[in-house]
Design an enzyme around this catalytic site. Structure first.
Site, PDB file in Angstrom:
ATOM      1  N   ASP A  19      -2.769  -1.757   0.763  1.00  0.00           N
ATOM      2  CA  ASP A  19      -2.260  -1.095  -0.455  1.00  0.00           C
ATOM      3  C   ASP A  19      -3.207   0.016  -0.904  1.00  0.00           C
ATOM      4  O   ASP A  19      -4.414  -0.052  -0.655  1.00  0.00           O
ATOM      5  CB  ASP A  19      -2.129  -2.162  -1.566  1.00  0.00           C
ATOM      6  CG  ASP A  19      -1.242  -1.690  -2.693  1.00  0.00           C
ATOM      7  OD1 ASP A  19      -0.578  -0.636  -2.555  1.00  0.00           O
ATOM      8  OD2 ASP A  19      -1.221  -2.372  -3.734  1.00  0.00           O
ATOM      9  N   ASN A  67      10.282  -1.833  -0.437  1.00  0.00           N
ATOM     10  CA  ASN A  67       9.823  -0.435  -0.330  1.00  0.00           C
ATOM     11  C   ASN A  67      10.968   0.583  -0.199  1.00  0.00           C
ATOM     12  O   ASN A  67      10.754   1.791  -0.368  1.00  0.00           O
ATOM     13  CB  ASN A  67       8.843  -0.256   0.839  1.00  0.00           C
ATOM     14  CG  ASN A  67       7.464  -0.814   0.551  1.00  0.00           C
ATOM     15  OD1 ASN A  67       6.740  -1.222   1.457  1.00  0.00           O
ATOM     16  ND2 ASN A  67       7.059  -0.844  -0.718  1.00  0.00           N
TER      17      ASN A  67
HETATM   18  C1  FPP Z   1       1.046   0.685   0.252  1.00  0.00           C
HETATM   19  O1  FPP Z   1       0.368   1.726  -0.424  1.00  0.00           O
HETATM   20  C2  FPP Z   1       1.300   1.067   1.599  1.00  0.00           C
HETATM   21  C3  FPP Z   1       2.524   1.152   2.193  1.00  0.00           C
HETATM   22  C4  FPP Z   1       3.792   0.836   1.516  1.00  0.00           C
HETATM   23  C5  FPP Z   1       2.661   1.618   3.564  1.00  0.00           C
HETATM   24  C6  FPP Z   1       1.700   1.009   4.535  1.00  0.00           C
HETATM   25  C7  FPP Z   1       1.651   1.910   5.668  1.00  0.00           C
HETATM   26  C8  FPP Z   1       0.538   2.317   6.295  1.00  0.00           C
HETATM   27  C9  FPP Z   1      -0.825   1.820   6.057  1.00  0.00           C
HETATM   28  C10 FPP Z   1       0.690   3.384   7.273  1.00  0.00           C
HETATM   29  C11 FPP Z   1       0.802   3.090   8.652  1.00  0.00           C
HETATM   30  C12 FPP Z   1       1.079   1.743   9.148  1.00  0.00           C
HETATM   31  C13 FPP Z   1       1.350   1.568  10.443  1.00  0.00           C
HETATM   32  C14 FPP Z   1       1.596   0.239  11.018  1.00  0.00           C
HETATM   33  C15 FPP Z   1       1.393   2.729  11.339  1.00  0.00           C
HETATM   34  P1  FPP Z   1       1.077   2.398  -1.657  1.00  0.00           P
HETATM   35  O2  FPP Z   1       1.867   3.547  -1.179  1.00  0.00           O
HETATM   36  O3  FPP Z   1       1.858   1.368  -2.405  1.00  0.00           O
HETATM   37  O4  FPP Z   1      -0.130   2.869  -2.508  1.00  0.00           O
HETATM   38  P2  FPP Z   1      -0.182   2.977  -4.091  1.00  0.00           P
HETATM   39  O5  FPP Z   1      -0.060   1.581  -4.610  1.00  0.00           O
HETATM   40  O6  FPP Z   1      -1.516   3.572  -4.338  1.00  0.00           O
HETATM   41  O7  FPP Z   1       0.950   3.854  -4.516  1.00  0.00           O
END
Ligand code: FPP
Length: 241
Positions: A19, A67
């Site tokens: 996250d 998501n």
């Molecule tokens: C949460 O951060 C992250 C995600 C919903 C996406 C996770 C994806 C990756 C780490 C990229 C690549 C993964 C692979 C397997 C290639 P957020 O967007 O919720 O962050 P925030 O809470 O700061 O908004």
């Protein structure tokens, strides 16, 4: 399967809620996808670090059933990132002897992505190194609901008796049926929630919530967490002896 090791050994199965990509990008005045791309680079580093740290199973939460509520642009960007990640990393993962599996509901994912996922699973299915599981369109409740649907069908077909459904039977219908339960679940970015991740499987997992945003996560941070895990006593509901 619940064959987790006790205290003082490295956790065999580490699961990570990655996250903080969005906040990391915003802090830099960049679009959220910039953070997701940086997050993808950390995945490579952490997978490579696992053998040296004694971690055999690594499960990462890449995209949840919730998501889809993000903007269409972010969802499309993430899907494109997953496609690119799989195409780009397939050979390297295979060379590193990593076996890749995906969990989650594939029905809502586009055909090109699911084809790439299947190809990567096939390519790496004989590999005996790190067992990497990527949760994509995954939700713990959704997984239990899908499992229950299949289980109910087996009961309706006379393959299973209702009285035979117990704690050993149900997990055989989960996406994770071939994996041991996670020993340790890490969540980055300072949020102390499990957000529908591995609900059944994490009943006895240790949790570690850290403030670091996922794109700043590193092998050194993981090594520190594993060291403190080694000092924890896991009792699985029993009293100390
Ligand atoms: C949460 O951060 C992250 C995600 C919903 C996406 C996770 C994806 C990756 C780490 C990229 C690549 C993964 C692979 C397997 C290639 P957020 O967007 O919720 O962050 P925030 O809470 O700061 O908004």
């Amino acid at each position: 399967m619940s064959d987790s090791k006790g205290a003082s050994s490295a956790p065999r199965h580490v699961a990570i809620i990655m996250d903080g990509n969005g906040r990391w990008a915003t802090q830099r005045g960049r679009p959220r996808l910039f953070g997701h791309r940086a997050g993808a680079k950390r995945v490579r580093e952490i997978v490579e670090a696992c053998p040296g740290l004694g971690v055999k199973f690594l499960t990462i939460f890449a995209f949840s059933t919730e998501n889809w509520r993000r903007t269409q642009a972010e969802v499309a960007g993430l899907m494109s990132l997953f496609r690119r990640y799989i195409s780009k990393e397939a050979q390297a993962l295979n060379k590193q002897n990593v076996r890749v599996r995906f969990i989650g509901d594939r029905d809502r994912l586009d055909d090109k992505l699911t084809a790439l996922m299947e190809e990567l699973e096939l390519l790496t299915e004989g590999n005996s190194g790190v067992q990497l599981t990527i949760a994509l369109n995954y939700g713990g409740r959704d997984e239990v609901a899908r499992a229950t649907r299949r289980l109910a069908q087996d009961v309706a077909d006379g393959k299973l008796r209702p009285g035979d459904v117990d704690e050993e039977t149900l997990p055989k219908y989960l996406d994770t049926c071939v994996l041991p339960d996670p020993d340790l679940v890490i969540r980055t970015s300072g949020e102390a929630r499990i957000s529908n991740f591995l609900l059944w499987q994490s009943a006895y997992a240790e949790y570690q919530f850290i403030d670091t945003l996922w794109p700043d996560f590193s092998t050194a941070i993981l090594a520190d967490i594993l060291e403190s895990y080694g000092g924890r006593e896991r009792r699985f509901g029993a009293v100390p002896v």
